[in-house]
Design a protein around this motif. Structure first.
Motif, short mmCIF file in Angstrom:
data_model
loop_
_atom_site.label_atom_id
_atom_site.label_comp_id
_atom_site.label_asym_id
_atom_site.label_seq_id
_atom_site.Cartn_x
_atom_site.Cartn_y
_atom_site.Cartn_z
N ILE A 39 -16.34 -13.26 3.35
CA ILE A 39 -16.36 -12.09 4.23
C ILE A 39 -16.02 -10.88 3.40
N VAL A 40 -16.87 -9.86 3.47
CA VAL A 40 -16.55 -8.58 2.84
C VAL A 40 -16.03 -7.67 3.94
N THR A 41 -14.82 -7.20 3.78
CA THR A 41 -14.19 -6.38 4.82
C THR A 41 -14.88 -5.02 4.97
N LYS A 42 -14.61 -4.38 6.10
CA LYS A 42 -14.97 -2.97 6.21
C LYS A 42 -14.35 -2.22 5.03
N GLY A 43 -14.98 -1.12 4.63
CA GLY A 43 -14.44 -0.34 3.53
C GLY A 43 -13.03 0.13 3.83
N LEU A 44 -12.15 0.02 2.84
CA LEU A 44 -10.75 0.38 3.00
C LEU A 44 -10.42 1.62 2.18
N SER A 45 -9.75 2.56 2.81
CA SER A 45 -9.36 3.81 2.15
C SER A 45 -7.84 3.93 2.11
N ARG A 46 -7.35 4.94 1.39
CA ARG A 46 -5.90 5.15 1.26
C ARG A 46 -5.27 5.40 2.63
N GLU A 47 -5.93 6.21 3.44
CA GLU A 47 -5.42 6.58 4.76
C GLU A 47 -6.46 6.21 5.82
N GLY A 74 -7.32 1.99 7.32
CA GLY A 74 -6.52 2.31 6.15
C GLY A 74 -5.96 1.06 5.51
N VAL A 75 -5.70 1.13 4.21
CA VAL A 75 -5.33 -0.08 3.48
C VAL A 75 -4.00 -0.67 3.95
N ARG A 76 -3.03 0.17 4.31
CA ARG A 76 -1.72 -0.36 4.71
C ARG A 76 -1.81 -1.12 6.03
N ALA A 77 -2.55 -0.57 6.99
CA ALA A 77 -2.70 -1.27 8.27
C ALA A 77 -3.49 -2.56 8.07
N PHE A 78 -4.45 -2.54 7.16
CA PHE A 78 -5.20 -3.77 6.87
C PHE A 78 -4.26 -4.85 6.34
N LEU A 79 -3.38 -4.47 5.43
CA LEU A 79 -2.46 -5.44 4.84
C LEU A 79 -1.46 -5.96 5.87
N ASP A 80 -1.02 -5.09 6.76
CA ASP A 80 0.00 -5.47 7.74
C ASP A 80 -0.58 -6.21 8.95
N GLU A 81 -1.76 -5.79 9.40
CA GLU A 81 -2.28 -6.28 10.68
C GLU A 81 -3.48 -7.22 10.58
N GLU A 114 -0.93 -6.22 -4.34
CA GLU A 114 0.37 -6.76 -3.94
C GLU A 114 0.25 -7.93 -2.96
N ALA A 115 -0.93 -8.12 -2.38
CA ALA A 115 -1.10 -9.10 -1.31
C ALA A 115 -1.77 -10.38 -1.79
N GLU A 116 -1.47 -11.45 -1.08
CA GLU A 116 -2.13 -12.74 -1.32
C GLU A 116 -3.34 -12.86 -0.40
N GLY A 117 -4.30 -13.67 -0.83
CA GLY A 117 -5.42 -13.99 0.05
C GLY A 117 -6.66 -13.16 -0.14
#
Length: 303
Positions: A39-47, A74-81, A114-117
């Protein structure tokens, strides 16, 4: 059905393309995410980005046009959620990243490191480089080289490969493929959408609020196959082909042209199970044509 792209083993060469499969988790109830290639995710940006105004997607005679505007959480919400849920599915995750300056791309990759997976990064080189007047990275050889190199160097810190997604809106795709390969990236994906314009003849206004949009779907397939073939002759790194794939035979075409794997995009809007169905169809095609290993199709074009 197994193939290897940039050292990442996939159970199938059929991958869900960025921007057409959400963040993957939206499809888990109807698609066996661990049974498709990746799976290629939606494009992720800084904000986070809200994207363009509507209308921003229309149907065309043989595909669709879109000007979504790279809407994402945004990249942080992607990592968290998103990523924690995605990890549980067992899917191979390729994170698509973008920015409007090289530093943006680097910041997103640093956060993802910083993330696994995450198995790999796909760098969208079709974004406008705002530091240099808005010209897309993917149409300027020098800009593409430095973008590819900096992203590769940043990803190296996490031991992850980088795949650069090339723009088709260039005079010579072979040059751009070679430039990215010379920067040391591990793979290429092509093609992204073609810049297009559709006009409502009654109102005499553009049918998309952004005026122009990206054309995708079956209309672009023969051009995309040609570009994959030209690129495969120019570089030795793996190529992931895309552009108008709706059935198994389309995937075979791309692989014969030189692709190691393929991505399915627009077809998922018509059928959310398109990626899985095309993968199953490819398995049946290979069985019916005495192809024991799907990877043997790569570069098999007879000229």
């Amino acid at each position: 059905m197994r193939v290897t792209v940039a050292g990442v083993e996939l159970c199938s060469p059929v991958i869900a393309a960025s921007g057409t499969f959400g963040y993957g988790v939206e499809f888990e109830e109807i698609v066996a995410l661990n049974k498709i290639g990746a799976i290629v995710t939606k494009g992720l940006s800084r904000e986070p980005m809200a994207g363009n105004a509507a209308p921003r997607m229309i149907e065309t005679a043989a595909g669709m046009m879109n000007a979504i505007g790279l809407q994402n959480v945004g990249v942080r919400a992607f990592l968290d959620e998103k990523l924690p849920k995605l990890r549980k599915t067992g899917a191979v995750v390729i994170a698509n990243v973008f920015g409007f300056a090289i530093e943006d791309y680097v910041a997103v990759i640093e956060a993802l490191n910083e993330a696994e997976g995450i198995a790999m990064y796909e760098v969208n080189a079709s974004c406008p480089n705002t530091s240099h007047g808005g010209m897309s990275f993917g149409v300027d050889p020098d800009a593409l080289y430095w973008l590819s190199r900096r992203c590769r160097e940043t990803a190296d810190r996490a031991g992850r490969p980088v795949m650069v997604k090339l723009s088709p809106n260039v005079t010579d795709i072979r040059l751009m493929a070679k430039v990215a390969a010379d920067a040391g990236v591990a793979a290429l994906s092509l093609v992204n959408t073609f810049v297009a314009l559709a006009i409502d003849v009654e109102t005499r206004r553009p049918r998309i609020a952004n005026v122009t949009g990206g054309l995708s779907g079956p209309a672009i397939k023969p051009i995309a196959v040609r570009m994959v073939h030209e690129s495969a002759k120019e570089v030795s790194i793996p190529i992931v082909g895309m552009g108008g794939i709706t059935k198994a035979e389309d995937a075979v075409e791309f692989m014969l042209a030189g692709a190691t794997a393929v991505q399915v995009g627009t077809a998922s809007f018509a059928d959310p199970r398109a990626v899985e169905n095309i993968a199953n169809g490819l398995r049946k095609w290979c069985a019916g044509h005495q192809v024991g290993e799907v990877r043997s199709l790569t570069g098999g074009l007879r000229v």
